[in-house]
Write a protein that holds these residues in place. Structure first.
Motif, PDB file in Angstrom:
ATOM      1  N   GLU A  99       0.818  -1.211   0.000  1.00  0.00           N
ATOM      2  CA  GLU A  99       0.000   0.000   0.000  1.00  0.00           C
ATOM      3  C   GLU A  99       0.852   1.262   0.000  1.00  0.00           C
ATOM      4  OE1 GLU A  99      -3.200   0.129  -0.439  1.00  0.00           O
ATOM      5  OE2 GLU A  99      -3.367  -2.063  -0.489  1.00  0.00           O
ATOM      6  N   THR A 100       1.795   1.344   0.927  1.00  0.00           N
ATOM      7  CA  THR A 100       2.592   2.567   1.072  1.00  0.00           C
ATOM      8  C   THR A 100       3.871   2.542   0.246  1.00  0.00           C
ATOM      9  OG1 THR A 100       3.843   1.716   2.970  1.00  0.00           O
ATOM     10  CG2 THR A 100       1.719   2.786   3.432  1.00  0.00           C
ATOM     11  N   LEU A 101       4.296   1.345  -0.195  1.00  0.00           N
ATOM     12  CA  LEU A 101       5.546   1.112  -0.942  1.00  0.00           C
ATOM     13  C   LEU A 101       6.792   1.352  -0.084  1.00  0.00           C
ATOM     14  CD1 LEU A 101       4.714   2.660  -4.450  1.00  0.00           C
ATOM     15  CD2 LEU A 101       4.089   0.438  -3.490  1.00  0.00           C
ATOM     16  N   GLU A 102       6.611   1.410   1.241  1.00  0.00           N
ATOM     17  CA  GLU A 102       7.742   1.612   2.147  1.00  0.00           C
ATOM     18  C   GLU A 102       8.592   0.344   2.253  1.00  0.00           C
ATOM     19  OE1 GLU A 102       6.257   4.472   5.684  1.00  0.00           O
ATOM     20  OE2 GLU A 102       5.101   2.618   5.453  1.00  0.00           O
ATOM     21  N   PHE A 103       9.904   0.522   2.355  1.00  0.00           N
ATOM     22  CA  PHE A 103      10.781  -0.588   2.675  1.00  0.00           C
ATOM     23  C   PHE A 103      10.563  -0.975   4.131  1.00  0.00           C
ATOM     24  CE2 PHE A 103      13.236   1.186  -0.915  1.00  0.00           C
ATOM     25  CZ  PHE A 103      13.520   0.022  -1.615  1.00  0.00           C
ATOM     26  N   LEU A 104      10.338  -2.259   4.384  1.00  0.00           N
ATOM     27  CA  LEU A 104      10.167  -2.739   5.753  1.00  0.00           C
ATOM     28  C   LEU A 104      11.356  -3.558   6.221  1.00  0.00           C
ATOM     29  CD1 LEU A 104       6.399  -3.776   5.721  1.00  0.00           C
ATOM     30  CD2 LEU A 104       7.418  -1.577   6.350  1.00  0.00           C
ATOM     31  N   ASN A 105      12.100  -4.116   5.283  1.00  0.00           N
ATOM     32  CA  ASN A 105      13.304  -4.885   5.626  1.00  0.00           C
ATOM     33  C   ASN A 105      14.169  -5.000   4.379  1.00  0.00           C
ATOM     34  OD1 ASN A 105      15.085  -6.290   7.187  1.00  0.00           O
ATOM     35  ND2 ASN A 105      13.912  -8.188   7.251  1.00  0.00           N
ATOM     36  N   VAL A 106      15.479  -4.944   4.560  1.00  0.00           N
ATOM     37  CA  VAL A 106      16.427  -5.133   3.454  1.00  0.00           C
ATOM     38  C   VAL A 106      17.580  -5.993   3.956  1.00  0.00           C
ATOM     39  CG1 VAL A 106      15.904  -2.966   2.273  1.00  0.00           C
ATOM     40  CG2 VAL A 106      17.675  -3.001   4.021  1.00  0.00           C
ATOM     41  N   ASN A 107      18.196  -6.765   3.064  1.00  0.00           N
ATOM     42  CA  ASN A 107      19.326  -7.586   3.490  1.00  0.00           C
ATOM     43  C   ASN A 107      20.645  -6.863   3.217  1.00  0.00           C
ATOM     44  OD1 ASN A 107      19.670  -7.881   0.747  1.00  0.00           O
ATOM     45  ND2 ASN A 107      19.687 -10.111   0.755  1.00  0.00           N
ATOM     46  N   GLN A 108      21.732  -7.466   3.689  1.00  0.00           N
ATOM     47  CA  GLN A 108      23.049  -6.842   3.562  1.00  0.00           C
ATOM     48  C   GLN A 108      23.477  -6.701   2.108  1.00  0.00           C
ATOM     49  OE1 GLN A 108      25.004  -5.382   5.924  1.00  0.00           O
ATOM     50  NE2 GLN A 108      23.221  -5.708   7.234  1.00  0.00           N
ATOM     51  N   ALA A 109      23.067  -7.651   1.257  1.00  0.00           N
ATOM     52  CA  ALA A 109      23.436  -7.576  -0.157  1.00  0.00           C
ATOM     53  C   ALA A 109      22.824  -6.334  -0.808  1.00  0.00           C
ATOM     54  CB  ALA A 109      22.976  -8.839  -0.889  1.00  0.00           C
TER      55      ALA A 109
END
Length: 280
Positions: A99-109
């Motif tokens: 809905e918001t297109l927000e990043f909620l989690n990302v990995n180290q790569a």
């Protein structure tokens, strides 16, 4: 629930700390619905009243909570394995809110490849890694995703790194629920170098086709003249002046053939990775 030194929520809180992963059943004579709800929300497995207690009820509660705890532990282990796969993946991965297109989690790569820190990513949306001219396409795509919610989606798009570098990316995304929100888990594969390699190969093939055409068409004209002149000189009883004229034509054809060969060699040397010996 009432001991000389501790009671109520304080006792529940300390028991949870001591028990760690062992399920806890509260057994009390006090009927307090609010306290029961609060205890369960803190992590208590079950809440039983002494007045309603029977051997069967107690037995079922113990067995039920032991089995439920086993399932909970397995679920935690499974979630941990998925979390490890997410963080240890060599390919950039992230989770974003549909809905918001927000990043909620990302990995180290992803952090390493795109150049943003974890904190920066958490303040961004997926719009921030897309070129401005492609934002309309992104919005249309997300409208379609919200309506159809495809289990798997593959698209090839342009992304921007923090330093402004434009890269071509093949993304694979799956619908998931994360933190109680409708999200998508994305795996991004940078294919910029691969596409440049394919473009170089296509350019090389085009030059090779050009060379092949030269060899099959342009080279034939002076070569045919050379062969014809040599044949005439061998067969005809010519005067010296005629022989000189034919030799002049022979020399001109040889020079023309030499120029064509030089042009072919020059074109071949422009092909990346090709080394040709140039006569003279």
């Amino acid at each position: 629930m009432s001991l000389p030194d501790k009671s109520g929520l304080e006792l529940v809180r300390e028991m949870i700390t001591i028990a760690e992963n062992v399920p806890i059943i509260v057994l009390t004579g006090y009927v307090d619905a609010n306290f029961a709800i609060k205890s369960l929300s803190m992590g208590i497995s079950d809440y039983l009243l002494k007045d309603d207690l029977s051997p069967t009820i107690l037995f079922k509660s113990i067995i039920y909570n032991i089995e439920r705890n086993k399932n909970f532990v397995r679920l935690q282990e499974s979630e941990q394995r998925y979390a490890d796969l997410f963080q240890l993946s060599p390919q950039p991965m992230w989770v974003f809110d549909v809905e918001t297109l927000e990043f909620l989690n990302v990995n180290q790569a992803a952090i390493g490849h795109y150049g943003y820190s974890q904190v920066e990513f958490m303040r961004m949306t997926i719009r921030d890694i897309r070129p401005k001219e492609e934002l309309e396409y992104l919005e249309n795509l997300m409208d379609s995703v919200r309506k159809e919610n495809p289990k798997h989606l593959r698209v090839i798009v342009n992304h921007l790194k923090k330093d402004g570098t434009l890269i071509r990316v093949e993304t694979h995304s799956n619908a998931i629920e994360f933190q109680g929100r409708s999200c998508r888990l994305v795996l991004a594969h940078d294919i910029t170098a691969k596409l440049k390699y394919l473009e170089a190969i296509e350019e090389q093939n085009e030059k090779l086709r050009d060379i092949a055409w030269i060899q099959s068409h342009i080279l034939r004209a002076p070569l045919s003249r050379l062969m014809g002149i040599v044949d005439l000189i061998q067969r005809e009883d010519m005067e010296m002046d005629e022989t000189k004229d034919f030799l002049k034509h022979l020399t001109n054809s040889a020079h023309e053939l030499d120029e064509i060969i030089k042009d072919v060699v020059e074109k071949a040397q422009q092909i990346p990775g090709q080394n040709y010996y140039s006569p003279g």
